[in-house]
Design an enzyme around this catalytic site. Structure first.
Site, mmCIF file in Angstrom:
data_model
loop_
_atom_site.group_PDB
_atom_site.id
_atom_site.type_symbol
_atom_site.label_atom_id
_atom_site.label_comp_id
_atom_site.label_asym_id
_atom_site.label_seq_id
_atom_site.Cartn_x
_atom_site.Cartn_y
_atom_site.Cartn_z
ATOM 1 N N SER A 142 -10.645 -5.689 -23.787
ATOM 2 C CA SER A 142 -11.473 -5.405 -22.604
ATOM 3 C C SER A 142 -10.685 -4.473 -21.691
ATOM 4 O O SER A 142 -9.465 -4.311 -21.848
ATOM 5 C CB SER A 142 -11.746 -6.735 -21.892
ATOM 6 O OG SER A 142 -12.140 -6.543 -20.555
ATOM 7 N N TYR A 155 -10.391 -14.979 -18.230
ATOM 8 C CA TYR A 155 -10.800 -13.860 -19.088
ATOM 9 C C TYR A 155 -9.696 -12.793 -19.098
ATOM 10 O O TYR A 155 -9.309 -12.287 -20.151
ATOM 11 C CB TYR A 155 -12.114 -13.283 -18.562
ATOM 12 C CG TYR A 155 -12.749 -12.241 -19.438
ATOM 13 C CD1 TYR A 155 -13.479 -12.601 -20.572
ATOM 14 C CD2 TYR A 155 -12.649 -10.878 -19.138
ATOM 15 C CE1 TYR A 155 -14.089 -11.642 -21.372
ATOM 16 C CE2 TYR A 155 -13.255 -9.918 -19.933
ATOM 17 C CZ TYR A 155 -13.972 -10.300 -21.047
ATOM 18 O OH TYR A 155 -14.568 -9.348 -21.845
HETATM 19 P P1 NAP Z 1 -22.315 -11.188 -25.642
HETATM 20 O O1 NAP Z 1 -23.600 -10.510 -25.929
HETATM 21 O O2 NAP Z 1 -22.242 -12.260 -24.616
HETATM 22 O O3 NAP Z 1 -21.662 -11.667 -27.011
HETATM 23 C C1 NAP Z 1 -20.625 -12.599 -27.092
HETATM 24 C C2 NAP Z 1 -20.665 -13.196 -28.457
HETATM 25 O O4 NAP Z 1 -19.652 -14.195 -28.579
HETATM 26 C C3 NAP Z 1 -21.989 -13.885 -28.730
HETATM 27 O O5 NAP Z 1 -22.339 -13.697 -30.067
HETATM 28 C C4 NAP Z 1 -21.634 -15.330 -28.460
HETATM 29 O O6 NAP Z 1 -22.487 -16.261 -29.042
HETATM 30 C C5 NAP Z 1 -20.253 -15.378 -29.071
HETATM 31 N N1 NAP Z 1 -19.575 -16.595 -28.684
HETATM 32 C C6 NAP Z 1 -19.192 -16.988 -27.451
HETATM 33 N N2 NAP Z 1 -18.635 -18.210 -27.514
HETATM 34 C C7 NAP Z 1 -18.674 -18.596 -28.817
HETATM 35 C C8 NAP Z 1 -18.270 -19.757 -29.513
HETATM 36 N N3 NAP Z 1 -17.736 -20.804 -28.892
HETATM 37 N N4 NAP Z 1 -18.449 -19.804 -30.855
HETATM 38 C C9 NAP Z 1 -19.035 -18.760 -31.512
HETATM 39 N N5 NAP Z 1 -19.455 -17.653 -30.896
HETATM 40 C C10 NAP Z 1 -19.274 -17.569 -29.566
HETATM 41 O O7 NAP Z 1 -21.303 -10.100 -25.100
HETATM 42 P P2 NAP Z 1 -20.657 -8.819 -25.779
HETATM 43 O O8 NAP Z 1 -20.521 -7.853 -24.683
HETATM 44 O O9 NAP Z 1 -21.358 -8.418 -27.024
HETATM 45 O O10 NAP Z 1 -19.197 -9.374 -26.098
HETATM 46 C C11 NAP Z 1 -18.534 -9.176 -27.330
HETATM 47 C C12 NAP Z 1 -17.046 -9.057 -27.071
HETATM 48 O O11 NAP Z 1 -16.802 -7.896 -26.301
HETATM 49 C C13 NAP Z 1 -16.466 -10.217 -26.275
HETATM 50 O O12 NAP Z 1 -15.183 -10.531 -26.775
HETATM 51 C C14 NAP Z 1 -16.350 -9.642 -24.883
HETATM 52 O O13 NAP Z 1 -15.346 -10.268 -24.127
HETATM 53 C C15 NAP Z 1 -15.999 -8.207 -25.201
HETATM 54 N N6 NAP Z 1 -16.239 -7.251 -24.138
HETATM 55 C C16 NAP Z 1 -17.486 -6.988 -23.660
HETATM 56 C C17 NAP Z 1 -17.634 -6.046 -22.651
HETATM 57 C C18 NAP Z 1 -18.959 -5.700 -22.063
HETATM 58 O O14 NAP Z 1 -18.992 -4.927 -21.111
HETATM 59 N N7 NAP Z 1 -20.055 -6.194 -22.569
HETATM 60 C C19 NAP Z 1 -16.543 -5.376 -22.149
HETATM 61 C C20 NAP Z 1 -15.296 -5.670 -22.659
HETATM 62 C C21 NAP Z 1 -15.154 -6.595 -23.667
HETATM 63 P P3 NAP Z 1 -23.701 -16.883 -28.177
HETATM 64 O O15 NAP Z 1 -24.746 -15.805 -28.118
HETATM 65 O O16 NAP Z 1 -24.104 -18.082 -28.950
HETATM 66 O O17 NAP Z 1 -23.153 -17.205 -26.807
#
Ligand code: NAP
Length: 250
Positions: A142, A155
């Site tokens: 991130s 986080y």
């Molecule tokens: P998201 O749509 O909230 O996706 C997060 C994913 O992680 C979902 O599939 C979620 O499943 C899964 N997850 C969370 N807790 C879990 C658990 N206990 N067991 C299994 N799966 C779990 O957000 P995203 O943006 O795509 O995030 C993906 C990655 O990118 C994350 O590591 C996040 O920190 C990182 N990231 C995102 C951003 C951004 O701006 N969006 C920026 C920097 C980094 P559920 O749907 O069941 O909750």
């Protein structure tokens, strides 16, 4: 041909958090590049499965505990026979003022974003070593691997640590042909940032600082994800690539 280096034909990838957002985009990109994809999710990855058909298999597992790791490996091997790529994408964020931040919000985030990431990487690296043909591990970090953030101490701790662990594992495993790298997404429009995007003031502040002038999308991450999973990145080790529309350089 240089473009052939990016192909993932015959490769098997595990992608965590495959039901939505960035993880779903990475699954789609890998399948398009020729890989078989095992998506790990706590809720069924129904939409992803519909998009990808026979190229995709879903393991249902809650990654807040390491107990599920042996089953993730076993189901992947039963279905596709080997593992070549792991993307540690599943992640969770908890927002609360640091002065009030709860132990539960600390542990929830650190367990999914760091502890399980490390032990799943260890289990997959053991399988890579058994297969003897190297492998690729990609950790989704991130901007908060580089910056402090606000109201998200667990986080920030997890993502800063992931960047460090990525380097440590790369140092130890490069000699086995295992590339461990990271991707640091900028501000992407997914569930993870829904609360931020709904806060008009924060959302406007963030947008004003992104040189590209827009939030990122899952598609924006796919090129870096394929590159780091492919032979094109065989001499890239321990680096976390920002895909951020220029945020960090600002
Ligand atoms: P998201 O749509 O909230 O996706 C997060 C994913 O992680 C979902 O599939 C979620 O499943 C899964 N997850 C969370 N807790 C879990 C658990 N206990 N067991 C299994 N799966 C779990 O957000 P995203 O943006 O795509 O995030 C993906 C990655 O990118 C994350 O590591 C996040 O920190 C990182 N990231 C995102 C951003 C951004 O701006 N969006 C920026 C920097 C980094 P559920 O749907 O069941 O909750």
């Amino acid at each position: 041909m240089i473009l052939d280096l990016f192909k993932l034909d015959g490769k098997v990838a595990i992608v965590t958090g495959s039901n939505t957002g960035l993880g779903q985009g990475i699954c789609r990109a890998y399948a398009e590049a020729g890989a078989k994809v095992v998506g790990v999710s706590r809720r069924p990855s129904t939409e992803t499965a519909e998009m990808l058909g026979d190229s995709f298999y879903n393991v249902i597992a809650d990654l807040s505990t390491c107990d599920v790791i042996p089953r993730v490996i076993e189901e992947t091997l039963n279905k596709f026979g080997r593992i070549d790529i792991l993307v540690n994408n599943a992640g969770v964020i908890k927002r609360q003022d640091s002065i009030e931040f709860s132990e539960e919000n600390w542990d929830t985030v650190l367990n999914v974003n760091l502890k399980t990431v490390f032990f799943l990487s260890q289990a997959v690296a053991r399988q890579f070593m058994k297969q003897g043909e190297g492998g690729k591990i990609i950790n989704i970090a991130s901007m908060l691997a580089y910056q402090g953030g606000i109201r998200v101490p667990s986080y920030t701790a997890s993502k800063s640590a992931i960047k460090g662990v990525t380097m440590c594992l790369a140092n130890e495993w490069a000699k086995y042909g295992i590339n461990v790298n990271g991707i640091a997404p900028g501000y992407m429009a997914t569930n993870n940032t829904q609360a931020l995007r709904q806060d008009e003031e924060r959302s406007a502040d963030i947008l004003a600082r992104i040189p590209a002038g827009r939030w990122g999308t899952p598609a924006d991450l796919e090129g870096a994800a394929v590159f780091l999973a492919s032979a094109a990145s065989d001499y890239v080790n321990g680096f976390t690539v920002a895909v951020d529309g220029g945020w960090l350089g600002r």
